[in-house]
Design a protein around this motif. Sequence first.
Motif, PDB file in Angstrom:
ATOM      1  N   LEU A  50       0.879  -1.090   0.190  1.00 18.77           N
ATOM      2  CA  LEU A  50       0.028  -0.077   0.104  1.00 18.77           C
ATOM      3  C   LEU A  50       0.853   0.962   0.062  1.00 18.77           C
ATOM      4  O   LEU A  50       1.806   1.399   0.896  1.00 18.77           O
ATOM      5  CB  LEU A  50      -0.800  -0.096   1.256  1.00 18.77           C
ATOM      6  N   TYR A  51       0.659   2.328  -0.818  1.00 20.92           N
ATOM      7  CA  TYR A  51       1.188   3.458  -0.883  1.00 20.92           C
ATOM      8  C   TYR A  51       0.273   4.593  -0.868  1.00 20.92           C
ATOM      9  O   TYR A  51      -0.857   4.775  -1.466  1.00 20.92           O
ATOM     10  CB  TYR A  51       1.877   3.613  -2.313  1.00 20.92           C
ATOM     11  N   ARG A  52       0.499   5.417   0.180  1.00 15.42           N
ATOM     12  CA  ARG A  52      -0.154   6.683   0.459  1.00 15.42           C
ATOM     13  C   ARG A  52       0.323   7.685  -0.290  1.00 15.42           C
ATOM     14  O   ARG A  52       1.456   8.262  -0.005  1.00 15.42           O
ATOM     15  CB  ARG A  52      -0.738   6.913   1.816  1.00 15.42           C
ATOM     16  N   LEU A  58       2.590  15.353  -5.162  1.00 22.44           N
ATOM     17  CA  LEU A  58       2.358  15.524  -6.566  1.00 22.44           C
ATOM     18  C   LEU A  58       2.581  17.044  -6.924  1.00 22.44           C
ATOM     19  O   LEU A  58       2.495  17.195  -8.372  1.00 22.44           O
ATOM     20  CB  LEU A  58       0.864  15.041  -6.933  1.00 22.44           C
ATOM     21  N   VAL A  59       3.215  17.737  -6.187  1.00 19.78           N
ATOM     22  CA  VAL A  59       3.351  19.046  -6.578  1.00 19.78           C
ATOM     23  C   VAL A  59       4.305  19.181  -7.521  1.00 19.78           C
ATOM     24  O   VAL A  59       5.623  18.741  -7.349  1.00 19.78           O
ATOM     25  CB  VAL A  59       3.766  20.130  -5.559  1.00 19.78           C
ATOM     26  N   GLN A  60       4.202  19.832  -8.873  1.00 28.32           N
ATOM     27  CA  GLN A  60       5.093  20.099  -9.958  1.00 28.32           C
ATOM     28  C   GLN A  60       6.371  20.763  -9.471  1.00 28.32           C
ATOM     29  O   GLN A  60       6.098  21.733  -8.568  1.00 28.32           O
ATOM     30  CB  GLN A  60       4.663  20.759 -11.217  1.00 28.32           C
ATOM     31  N   GLY A  61       7.552  20.339  -9.754  1.00 34.60           N
ATOM     32  CA  GLY A  61       8.700  20.955  -9.409  1.00 34.60           C
ATOM     33  C   GLY A  61       9.265  20.736  -7.987  1.00 34.60           C
ATOM     34  O   GLY A  61      10.364  21.176  -7.360  1.00 34.60           O
ATOM     35  N   ILE A  66       7.921  10.263  -2.611  1.00 37.53           N
ATOM     36  CA  ILE A  66       8.128   8.817  -2.804  1.00 37.53           C
ATOM     37  C   ILE A  66       9.099   8.576  -4.213  1.00 37.53           C
ATOM     38  O   ILE A  66       8.941   8.806  -5.281  1.00 37.53           O
ATOM     39  CB  ILE A  66       6.707   7.982  -3.431  1.00 37.53           C
ATOM     40  N   ARG A  67       9.960   7.575  -3.754  1.00 43.71           N
ATOM     41  CA  ARG A  67      10.955   7.090  -4.684  1.00 43.71           C
ATOM     42  C   ARG A  67      10.821   5.544  -4.764  1.00 43.71           C
ATOM     43  O   ARG A  67      10.996   5.031  -3.915  1.00 43.71           O
ATOM     44  CB  ARG A  67      12.321   7.739  -4.800  1.00 43.71           C
ATOM     45  N   LYS A  68      10.972   5.052  -5.945  1.00 47.22           N
ATOM     46  CA  LYS A  68      10.819   3.588  -6.156  1.00 47.22           C
ATOM     47  C   LYS A  68      11.687   3.303  -7.341  1.00 47.22           C
ATOM     48  O   LYS A  68      11.650   3.950  -8.290  1.00 47.22           O
ATOM     49  CB  LYS A  68       9.431   2.972  -6.031  1.00 47.22           C
ATOM     50  N   GLN A  69      12.659   2.469  -7.094  1.00 50.26           N
ATOM     51  CA  GLN A  69      13.329   1.923  -8.183  1.00 50.26           C
ATOM     52  C   GLN A  69      13.266   0.318  -8.363  1.00 50.26           C
ATOM     53  O   GLN A  69      13.241  -0.375  -7.432  1.00 50.26           O
ATOM     54  CB  GLN A  69      14.834   2.300  -7.779  1.00 50.26           C
ATOM     55  N   SER A  70      13.156   0.029  -9.576  1.00 53.76           N
ATOM     56  CA  SER A  70      12.950  -1.509  -9.781  1.00 53.76           C
ATOM     57  C   SER A  70      13.035  -1.682 -11.451  1.00 53.76           C
ATOM     58  O   SER A  70      13.123  -0.756 -12.366  1.00 53.76           O
ATOM     59  CB  SER A  70      11.364  -1.677  -9.473  1.00 53.76           C
ATOM     60  N   LEU A  71      13.580  -2.810 -11.672  1.00 57.07           N
ATOM     61  CA  LEU A  71      13.897  -3.252 -13.063  1.00 57.07           C
ATOM     62  C   LEU A  71      12.507  -3.460 -13.790  1.00 57.07           C
ATOM     63  O   LEU A  71      12.262  -3.333 -14.964  1.00 57.07           O
ATOM     64  CB  LEU A  71      14.677  -4.357 -13.210  1.00 57.07           C
ATOM     65  N   GLY A  72      11.465  -3.995 -12.964  1.00 60.96           N
ATOM     66  CA  GLY A  72      10.323  -4.101 -13.293  1.00 60.96           C
ATOM     67  C   GLY A  72       9.323  -3.114 -13.673  1.00 60.96           C
ATOM     68  O   GLY A  72       9.298  -2.122 -12.929  1.00 60.96           O
TER      69      GLY A  72
END
Length: 103
Positions: A50-52, A58-61, A66-72
Amino acid sequence: MTGHREVEVRDMAETKVTSTAPTQKIVLTQTTWENLNEPGAYVELGTGDLYRVPQEALVQGGSPVIRKQSLGASRLVQVSKNPFVTTMEARMLAAENNIAPNF
Protein backbone atom coordinates in the motif's frame (compact mmCIF):
# COMPACT_ATOMS: atom_id res chain seq x y z
CA MET A 1 -50.21 -21.81 35.47
CA THR A 2 -47.13 -22.46 33.36
CA GLY A 3 -46.89 -20.63 30.02
CA HIS A 4 -45.83 -22.47 26.91
CA ARG A 5 -43.94 -20.86 24.11
CA GLU A 6 -43.55 -22.43 20.70
CA VAL A 7 -40.14 -22.00 19.14
CA GLU A 8 -39.55 -22.83 15.53
CA VAL A 9 -36.09 -24.14 14.73
CA ARG A 10 -34.91 -24.19 11.14
CA ASP A 11 -31.82 -25.71 9.68
CA MET A 12 -29.62 -22.91 8.35
CA ALA A 13 -29.09 -24.87 5.15
CA GLU A 14 -32.74 -24.63 4.23
CA THR A 15 -33.00 -20.88 4.82
CA LYS A 16 -32.12 -18.72 1.81
CA VAL A 17 -31.97 -14.96 1.85
CA THR A 18 -32.00 -13.06 -1.39
CA SER A 19 -31.00 -9.43 -1.30
CA THR A 20 -33.00 -7.05 -3.42
CA ALA A 21 -30.69 -4.16 -2.64
CA PRO A 22 -28.82 -2.89 -5.69
CA THR A 23 -25.18 -3.89 -5.81
CA GLN A 24 -22.63 -1.22 -6.51
CA LYS A 25 -19.64 -2.24 -8.60
CA ILE A 26 -16.59 -0.09 -8.02
CA VAL A 27 -14.15 0.20 -10.89
CA LEU A 28 -10.64 0.86 -9.65
CA THR A 29 -8.21 3.00 -11.62
CA GLN A 30 -4.90 1.45 -12.72
CA THR A 31 -1.84 3.55 -13.37
CA THR A 32 1.95 3.46 -13.35
CA TRP A 33 4.35 5.46 -11.21
CA GLU A 34 5.13 7.66 -14.21
CA ASN A 35 1.45 8.48 -14.79
CA LEU A 36 0.49 8.94 -11.13
CA ASN A 37 -1.21 12.35 -10.98
CA GLU A 38 -3.93 12.07 -8.35
CA PRO A 39 -3.68 11.79 -4.56
CA GLY A 40 -5.00 8.63 -2.99
CA ALA A 41 -4.21 5.21 -1.59
CA TYR A 42 -2.66 2.85 -4.15
CA VAL A 43 -1.89 -0.86 -4.03
CA GLU A 44 0.90 -2.26 -6.18
CA LEU A 45 -0.41 -5.25 -8.09
CA GLY A 46 2.80 -7.28 -8.02
CA THR A 47 3.54 -6.96 -4.31
CA GLY A 48 0.25 -5.98 -2.68
CA ASP A 49 2.02 -3.09 -0.94
CA LEU A 50 0.00 0.00 0.00
CA TYR A 51 1.25 3.47 -0.94
CA ARG A 52 -0.36 6.63 0.43
CA VAL A 53 0.11 9.55 -1.96
CA PRO A 54 -0.94 12.93 -0.51
CA GLN A 55 -1.49 16.00 -2.69
CA GLU A 56 1.84 17.44 -1.50
CA ALA A 57 3.67 14.54 -3.14
CA LEU A 58 2.34 15.56 -6.56
CA VAL A 59 3.36 19.24 -6.62
CA GLN A 60 5.17 20.02 -9.90
CA GLY A 61 8.77 21.00 -9.36
CA GLY A 62 8.76 19.85 -5.76
CA SER A 63 10.86 17.07 -4.34
CA PRO A 64 9.16 13.73 -4.74
CA VAL A 65 8.08 12.25 -1.46
CA ILE A 66 8.06 8.74 -2.90
CA ARG A 67 10.92 7.14 -4.80
CA LYS A 68 10.88 3.60 -6.06
CA GLN A 69 13.48 1.93 -8.21
CA SER A 70 12.83 -1.36 -9.93
CA LEU A 71 13.81 -3.18 -13.08
CA GLY A 72 10.20 -4.25 -13.59
CA ALA A 73 7.19 -2.15 -14.44
CA SER A 74 4.89 -1.47 -11.49
CA ARG A 75 1.14 -1.33 -11.89
CA LEU A 76 -0.73 0.59 -9.21
CA VAL A 77 -4.44 0.37 -8.43
CA GLN A 78 -6.11 3.28 -6.67
CA VAL A 79 -8.24 1.76 -3.90
CA SER A 80 -9.28 5.17 -2.52
CA LYS A 81 -9.04 8.81 -3.51
CA ASN A 82 -8.33 9.47 0.18
CA PRO A 83 -4.63 8.87 0.93
CA PHE A 84 -5.51 8.57 4.62
CA VAL A 85 -8.16 5.86 4.23
CA THR A 86 -7.99 3.38 7.11
CA THR A 87 -5.74 0.40 6.57
CA MET A 88 -8.68 -1.96 7.16
CA GLU A 89 -10.83 -0.28 4.51
CA ALA A 90 -7.95 -0.26 2.00
CA ARG A 91 -7.32 -3.95 2.73
CA MET A 92 -11.00 -4.80 2.23
CA LEU A 93 -11.23 -2.85 -1.04
CA ALA A 94 -8.12 -4.59 -2.36
CA ALA A 95 -9.39 -8.04 -1.39
CA GLU A 96 -12.86 -7.37 -2.86
CA ASN A 97 -11.14 -6.61 -6.16
CA ASN A 98 -8.98 -9.76 -6.18
CA ILE A 99 -5.79 -7.97 -5.13
CA ALA A 100 -3.90 -9.79 -2.38
CA PRO A 101 -3.07 -7.08 0.20
CA ASN A 102 0.37 -7.18 1.79
CA PHE A 103 -0.25 -4.57 4.48
